[in-house]
Design an enzyme around this catalytic site. Structure first.
Site, PDB file in Angstrom:
ATOM      1  N   GLY A   8       9.894 -45.030  45.365  1.00  0.00           N
ATOM      2  CA  GLY A   8       9.508 -43.667  45.329  1.00  0.00           C
ATOM      3  C   GLY A   8      10.753 -42.747  45.499  1.00  0.00           C
ATOM      4  O   GLY A   8      11.909 -43.021  45.900  1.00  0.00           O
ATOM      5  N   CYS A  39      11.581 -51.008  48.487  1.00  0.00           N
ATOM      6  CA  CYS A  39      12.277 -49.733  48.875  1.00  0.00           C
ATOM      7  C   CYS A  39      11.705 -48.694  49.403  1.00  0.00           C
ATOM      8  O   CYS A  39      11.465 -49.009  50.787  1.00  0.00           O
ATOM      9  CB  CYS A  39      12.684 -49.269  47.385  1.00  0.00           C
ATOM     10  SG  CYS A  39      14.312 -48.345  47.598  1.00  0.00           S
ATOM     11  N   TYR A  40      11.052 -47.827  48.944  1.00  0.00           N
ATOM     12  CA  TYR A  40      10.318 -46.989  49.651  1.00  0.00           C
ATOM     13  C   TYR A  40       9.350 -47.526  50.179  1.00  0.00           C
ATOM     14  O   TYR A  40       9.015 -47.082  51.399  1.00  0.00           O
ATOM     15  CB  TYR A  40       9.794 -45.800  48.727  1.00  0.00           C
ATOM     16  CG  TYR A  40       9.251 -44.339  49.534  1.00  0.00           C
ATOM     17  CD1 TYR A  40       9.876 -43.409  49.975  1.00  0.00           C
ATOM     18  CD2 TYR A  40       7.822 -44.336  49.512  1.00  0.00           C
ATOM     19  CE1 TYR A  40       9.248 -42.439  50.678  1.00  0.00           C
ATOM     20  CE2 TYR A  40       7.340 -43.248  50.021  1.00  0.00           C
ATOM     21  CZ  TYR A  40       8.122 -42.504  50.839  1.00  0.00           C
ATOM     22  OH  TYR A  40       7.295 -41.272  51.357  1.00  0.00           O
ATOM     23  N   HIS A  42      14.888 -54.219  44.086  1.00  0.00           N
ATOM     24  CA  HIS A  42      13.766 -54.178  43.120  1.00  0.00           C
ATOM     25  C   HIS A  42      13.571 -55.392  42.425  1.00  0.00           C
ATOM     26  O   HIS A  42      14.332 -55.835  41.361  1.00  0.00           O
ATOM     27  CB  HIS A  42      13.908 -53.129  42.073  1.00  0.00           C
ATOM     28  CG  HIS A  42      13.768 -51.726  42.983  1.00  0.00           C
ATOM     29  ND1 HIS A  42      12.556 -50.941  42.829  1.00  0.00           N
ATOM     30  CD2 HIS A  42      14.685 -50.828  43.169  1.00  0.00           C
ATOM     31  CE1 HIS A  42      12.666 -49.855  43.343  1.00  0.00           C
ATOM     32  NE2 HIS A  42      14.183 -49.937  43.894  1.00  0.00           N
ATOM     33  N   GLU A  80      11.329 -56.383  40.636  1.00  0.00           N
ATOM     34  CA  GLU A  80      10.747 -56.136  38.989  1.00  0.00           C
ATOM     35  C   GLU A  80      11.564 -55.735  37.926  1.00  0.00           C
ATOM     36  O   GLU A  80      11.334 -56.109  36.872  1.00  0.00           O
ATOM     37  CB  GLU A  80       9.595 -54.743  39.351  1.00  0.00           C
ATOM     38  CG  GLU A  80      10.182 -53.545  39.380  1.00  0.00           C
ATOM     39  CD  GLU A  80      10.492 -53.241  40.885  1.00  0.00           C
ATOM     40  OE1 GLU A  80      10.680 -54.281  41.767  1.00  0.00           O
ATOM     41  OE2 GLU A  80      10.639 -51.984  41.014  1.00  0.00           O
ATOM     42  N   SER A 128      10.796 -43.072  12.544  1.00  0.00           N
ATOM     43  CA  SER A 128      12.301 -42.740  12.653  1.00  0.00           C
ATOM     44  C   SER A 128      13.212 -43.717  12.016  1.00  0.00           C
ATOM     45  O   SER A 128      14.386 -43.726  12.128  1.00  0.00           O
ATOM     46  CB  SER A 128      12.808 -42.297  14.178  1.00  0.00           C
ATOM     47  OG  SER A 128      12.632 -43.601  14.733  1.00  0.00           O
ATOM     48  N   GLY A 129      12.586 -44.875  11.616  1.00  0.00           N
ATOM     49  CA  GLY A 129      13.361 -46.025  11.175  1.00  0.00           C
ATOM     50  C   GLY A 129      13.721 -46.956  12.364  1.00  0.00           C
ATOM     51  O   GLY A 129      14.162 -48.049  12.179  1.00  0.00           O
ATOM     52  N   GLY A 130      13.292 -46.489  13.608  1.00  0.00           N
ATOM     53  CA  GLY A 130      13.538 -47.444  14.805  1.00  0.00           C
ATOM     54  C   GLY A 130      12.561 -48.245  15.217  1.00  0.00           C
ATOM     55  O   GLY A 130      11.557 -48.137  14.282  1.00  0.00           O
ATOM     56  N   VAL A 131      12.600 -49.265  15.935  1.00  0.00           N
ATOM     57  CA  VAL A 131      11.689 -50.223  16.288  1.00  0.00           C
ATOM     58  C   VAL A 131      10.369 -49.706  16.664  1.00  0.00           C
ATOM     59  O   VAL A 131       9.275 -50.148  16.215  1.00  0.00           O
ATOM     60  CB  VAL A 131      12.331 -51.316  17.057  1.00  0.00           C
ATOM     61  CG1 VAL A 131      12.805 -50.766  18.243  1.00  0.00           C
ATOM     62  CG2 VAL A 131      11.049 -52.503  17.298  1.00  0.00           C
ATOM     63  N   ASP A 132      10.231 -48.817  17.646  1.00  0.00           N
ATOM     64  CA  ASP A 132       8.995 -48.254  18.145  1.00  0.00           C
ATOM     65  C   ASP A 132       8.205 -47.739  17.303  1.00  0.00           C
ATOM     66  O   ASP A 132       7.039 -48.103  17.104  1.00  0.00           O
ATOM     67  CB  ASP A 132       9.254 -47.287  19.434  1.00  0.00           C
ATOM     68  CG  ASP A 132      10.325 -47.653  20.493  1.00  0.00           C
ATOM     69  OD1 ASP A 132      10.443 -49.063  20.641  1.00  0.00           O
ATOM     70  OD2 ASP A 132      10.735 -47.100  21.217  1.00  0.00           O
ATOM     71  N   SER A 133       8.663 -46.583  16.362  1.00  0.00           N
ATOM     72  CA  SER A 133       7.981 -46.175  15.433  1.00  0.00           C
ATOM     73  C   SER A 133       7.436 -47.069  14.339  1.00  0.00           C
ATOM     74  O   SER A 133       6.409 -46.720  13.770  1.00  0.00           O
ATOM     75  CB  SER A 133       8.447 -44.976  14.742  1.00  0.00           C
ATOM     76  OG  SER A 133       9.799 -45.292  14.365  1.00  0.00           O
ATOM     77  N   SER A 134       8.180 -47.831  13.830  1.00  0.00           N
ATOM     78  CA  SER A 134       7.850 -48.613  12.630  1.00  0.00           C
ATOM     79  C   SER A 134       6.841 -49.618  13.550  1.00  0.00           C
ATOM     80  O   SER A 134       5.751 -50.169  12.463  1.00  0.00           O
ATOM     81  CB  SER A 134       9.040 -49.704  12.237  1.00  0.00           C
ATOM     82  OG  SER A 134      10.357 -48.767  12.073  1.00  0.00           O
ATOM     83  N   LYS A 140      10.235 -52.112  25.683  1.00  0.00           N
ATOM     84  CA  LYS A 140      10.652 -52.362  24.482  1.00  0.00           C
ATOM     85  C   LYS A 140      10.982 -53.691  24.185  1.00  0.00           C
ATOM     86  O   LYS A 140      10.563 -53.990  23.011  1.00  0.00           O
ATOM     87  CB  LYS A 140      12.296 -51.997  24.696  1.00  0.00           C
ATOM     88  CG  LYS A 140      13.073 -52.036  23.306  1.00  0.00           C
ATOM     89  CD  LYS A 140      12.706 -51.107  22.387  1.00  0.00           C
ATOM     90  CE  LYS A 140      13.661 -49.439  22.553  1.00  0.00           C
ATOM     91  NZ  LYS A 140      12.999 -48.632  21.291  1.00  0.00           N
TER      92      LYS A 140
HETATM   93  N1  GLN Z   1      13.784 -42.159  47.763  1.00  0.00           N
HETATM   94  C1  GLN Z   1      14.382 -43.298  48.592  1.00  0.00           C
HETATM   95  C2  GLN Z   1      15.673 -43.660  48.764  1.00  0.00           C
HETATM   96  O1  GLN Z   1      16.552 -43.077  48.032  1.00  0.00           O
HETATM   97  C3  GLN Z   1      13.434 -44.696  48.145  1.00  0.00           C
HETATM   98  C4  GLN Z   1      14.298 -44.982  46.723  1.00  0.00           C
HETATM   99  C5  GLN Z   1      13.364 -46.062  45.969  1.00  0.00           C
HETATM  100  O2  GLN Z   1      12.180 -46.345  46.450  1.00  0.00           O
HETATM  101  N2  GLN Z   1      13.773 -46.624  45.035  1.00  0.00           N
HETATM  102  O3  GLN Z   1      16.125 -44.256  49.803  1.00  0.00           O
END
Ligand code: GLN
Length: 507
Positions: free
Chosen positions: A51, A78-79, A166, A168, A219-225, A363
């Site tokens: 966050g 992270c947060y 992260h 993910e 727009s000719g791009g992949v998303d809108s096509s 994407k």
């Molecule tokens: N805002 C917090 C920081 O800067 C956490 C960031 C995050 O969760 N990516 O440390």
């Protein structure tokens, strides 16, 4: 199922996607209702997302600490880690050195989260300023980086695991394996492979659109096509593709759009010529957010004019994808990074029912859907180009002269990338007019002119990127050609910033 508590991370939804890819059900909830949601859904695991705020800032978003008493495995990211540290009475402080982008993680001790990974340091993607400086009681450190001593921690008894990086994002090595360890080994959920199918999306579109005719912004791009192809499959001839010639797109785009719709769908797209209007609204505008909003508003105005000419054009189809949504403040606690013209740039009075079949996809998923729909390869793999076009690659005012210069520079970049075989190896490659001037000596004479930057990056889902390690010879060729061939340019520099912290585009 796995419950994700969303503290406003740019990548909370992406965590959801990764878990769904394992064939596991996911629910994203806001922290305010997390406690009730856990009681109601009885998830097998809980993930606390990242966050934008700091845990110690007054009024910062938090969660009912009773979530730590459910005896359900928790993964804090992270947060999510900082909040765990804070709520369980450890310490969280602003670090002297912040980490945005790559870092090397050293795994310590043993943890089921890192099974198969101990021993060798690996690259993780960071995005934080704060850090946990003292672990809460019962926690042990299980990972560190050069700048952060507590980069991962666990309370094995309570099954609480926390990481500063992260897992993910695609640029974290073994990120998927780590999430898999959490949902499978720790939460005990079976893994299946999720298959992308178009039939569900098409059925949903049919019911959403009904008998209405659809103005499909292309727009000719992949998303809108791909969005148009889905709509064509759902409601066939109710589809009216409209391309706006803004003068801000790569030359040749209009022709590609006409060819695609004639050949693939046997529909003649409507072409609206508005080059002069776009230059007019951009006159004297230098603020990037204003640029984006003005462009978004003019697009809609032109669509509304078209709808007045044709009967029954009630629906507006856009190829919006999730990265556009989240950057434009797509969830309650997220920050606005920029207003994408098709999301945060939309005017209040739209005058259309908005249909966005790709709003929840990334994407790389859109490209897969395009393949399932048999769209031509050159469309599916076409290099990404932003909706506001060159306007957001010209820092400062967009003038006819700077527009023609950037088109020339862009052309050189593309041509040299193609010639060297690098075009298909990168996600995007383009030039930026930086609005910075520098001194040069050209033919023994003093020359004072604009600096052009090159941004050539690798990514698959736009959420994180790294710059391409191009051979020096290719960089040299591009640089020489731009300073020699494009009027007014004094210097070429290469942008070597990852995302985060830098976004893909400069504006
Ligand atoms: N805002 C917090 C920081 O800067 C956490 C960031 C995050 O969760 N990516 O440390």
């Amino acid at each position: 199922m796995i419950l994700i508590i969303d503290f406003g991370s740019q990548t909370a939804h992406l965590i959801g996607r990764r878990i769904r890819d394992f064939g596991i059900e996911v629910k994203l909830v806001e922290p305010e209702v997390a406690f009730e949601a856990i009681e109601q859904h009885k998830p097998r695991g809980i993930i606390l997302s990242g966050g934008p705020v700091s845990v110690y800032a007054p009024g910062s978003v938090t969660v009912d600490p009773r979530i730590f008493t459910f005896k359900i495995p928790i993964l804090g990211i992270c947060y999510g880690m900082q909040l765990t540290g804070y709520l369980l009475k450890g310490e969280v402080n602003l670090g002297k050195v912040r980490e945005y982008g790559p870092a090397l993680l050293h795994v310590e001790g043993s943890s089921p989260l890192f099974s198969d990974l101990s021993g060798k340091p690996f690259q993780v993607w960071m995005n934080h300023g704060d850090k946990v400086t003292k672990t809460p009681l019962g926690f042990e450190v299980i990972g560190s980086t050069t700048d952060v001593a507590i980069a991962a921690m666990q309370n094995i008894k309570k099954q609480i695991f926390c990481i500063m990086f992260h897992p993910e994002v695609e640029h974290t090595e073994y990120g998927s394996l780590l999430l898999r360890n959490f949902v499978h080994s720790i939460c005990g959920l079976p893994i299946k492979k999720r298959m992308l199918t178009v039939s569900k999306i098409v059925a949903q579109l049919k019911s959403e659109i009904g008998d209405a005719r659809c103005l499909c912004a292309v727009s000719g791009g992949v998303d809108s096509s791909v969005a148009a192809a889905l709509v064509a499959k759902a409601v066939g001839k109710q589809l009216v593709p409209v391309y706006i010639e803004s003068g801000l797109m790569r030359p040749g785009t209009r022709e590609q759009v006409i060819e695609l719709f004639r050949k693939q769908f046997r529909i003649e797209p409507v072409i609206i010529n508005a080059e002069k209007e776009f230059l007019k609204i951009l006159k004297n505008v230098t603020d990037p957010e204003t640029k984006r909003k003005k462009i978004g508003a003019l697009y809609i105005e032109l669509f509304q004019q078209e709808a007045k000419k044709q009967k029954g054009l009630e629906v507006l189809v856009q190829g919006t994808i999730f990265s556009d949504v989240i950057e434009s403040k797509g969830s309650k606690h997220a920050d606005k990074i920029k207003s994408h013209h098709n999301v945060g740039g939309l005017p209040e009075r739209l005058g259309f029912r908005l249909v966005e079949p790709l709003r929840h996809f990334y994407k790389d998923e859109v490209r897969k859907i395009g393949k399932l729909l048999n769209l031509p390869r050159h469309i599916i793999h076409k290099q990404v180009f932003p909706g506001p076009g060159f306007a957001i690659r010209i820092v400062g005012e967009v003038t006819q002269e700077r527009l023609s210069r950037i088109k020339q520079a862009d052309n050189i970049v593309l041509a040299e990338m193609e010639k060297s075989g690098w075009l298909k190896k990168v996600y995007m490659s383009f030039a930026i007019m930086t609005n910075t001037v520098s001194t040069a000596v050209k033919g023994d004479g003093r020359f004072y002119g604009e600096v052009v930057a090159l941004r050539i990056i690798q990514s698959t889902d736009v959420m994180t990127t790294t710059w391409a390690r191009l051979p020096y010879a290719v960089l040299q060729k591009i640089s020489s050609r731009i300073v020699n061939e494009v009027m007014g340019v004094s210097r070429v520099v290469y942008d070597i910033t990852t995302k985060p912290p830098a976004t893909m585009e400069w504006e």
